[in-house]
Design a protein around this motif. Sequence first.
Motif, PDB file in Angstrom:
ATOM      1  N   ASN A 119       0.854  -1.193   0.000  1.00 34.16           N
ATOM      2  CA  ASN A 119       0.000   0.000   0.000  1.00 34.16           C
ATOM      3  C   ASN A 119       0.883   1.233   0.000  1.00 34.16           C
ATOM      4  O   ASN A 119       2.058   1.169   0.349  1.00 34.16           O
ATOM      5  CB  ASN A 119      -1.002   0.003   1.170  1.00 34.16           C
ATOM      6  N   ASN A 121       0.283   5.383   0.909  1.00 32.72           N
ATOM      7  CA  ASN A 121      -0.594   6.474   1.360  1.00 32.72           C
ATOM      8  C   ASN A 121       0.160   7.787   1.224  1.00 32.72           C
ATOM      9  O   ASN A 121       1.264   7.916   1.752  1.00 32.72           O
ATOM     10  CB  ASN A 121      -1.009   6.252   2.816  1.00 32.72           C
ATOM     11  N   SER A 168       4.208   3.697   3.589  1.00 29.84           N
ATOM     12  CA  SER A 168       3.981   2.517   2.774  1.00 29.84           C
ATOM     13  C   SER A 168       4.323   1.251   3.537  1.00 29.84           C
ATOM     14  O   SER A 168       5.116   1.270   4.475  1.00 29.84           O
ATOM     15  CB  SER A 168       4.842   2.597   1.511  1.00 29.84           C
TER      16      SER A 168
END
Length: 181
Positions: A119, A121, A168
Amino acid sequence: MDHDHVTLAKEERDNLDIVKEARNNPDLIEIEAYGHLKGSALLNNLTASTLRAKGRIIVPPVVFYNQSRTETMIVVHLGTELCGHDGIIHGGLLATVLDEALALVAMPALPNYVGFTANLNIDYRRPVKSDQWVVLRGRLDKAEGRKAWVEAWIESLDGNTKFVEAKSLYISPKSPLARVL
């Protein structure tokens, strides 16, 4: 690419105070940006090849690590052809270069030095104007087994303005990379 523009950009990069100070700091290690990429991996890489041109990322960034490879500092020039709005660097491009900074501190903490972004962000704080040198900084927050949590940000050369921040999670594959690809 025009050789004169590349030569001038390298000279400008190498004469930035932040680069000269980092090169004189015995606690920092300079590595060659994209030095691990060979052959088609280099030719087909977005930031090492595709975006390498006048008006884009004209010269490779300079990359420094601390001794434990848990922190990195990258100095890169973002050109006028990388905009989403005239004069403002595209947010997706900023996400791309942040992802690379995050990877630089995640990979050394992962098994076999391999991992993928699980992920990402991002918080955009201020617009990044085109045709300027910026500094990316990244650091490892923690690593556990196949996971590494990292953070990075883009700031002005003087460090007084933080433009973008990112966090991340990177995960190393369970099996060898050859099986993943």
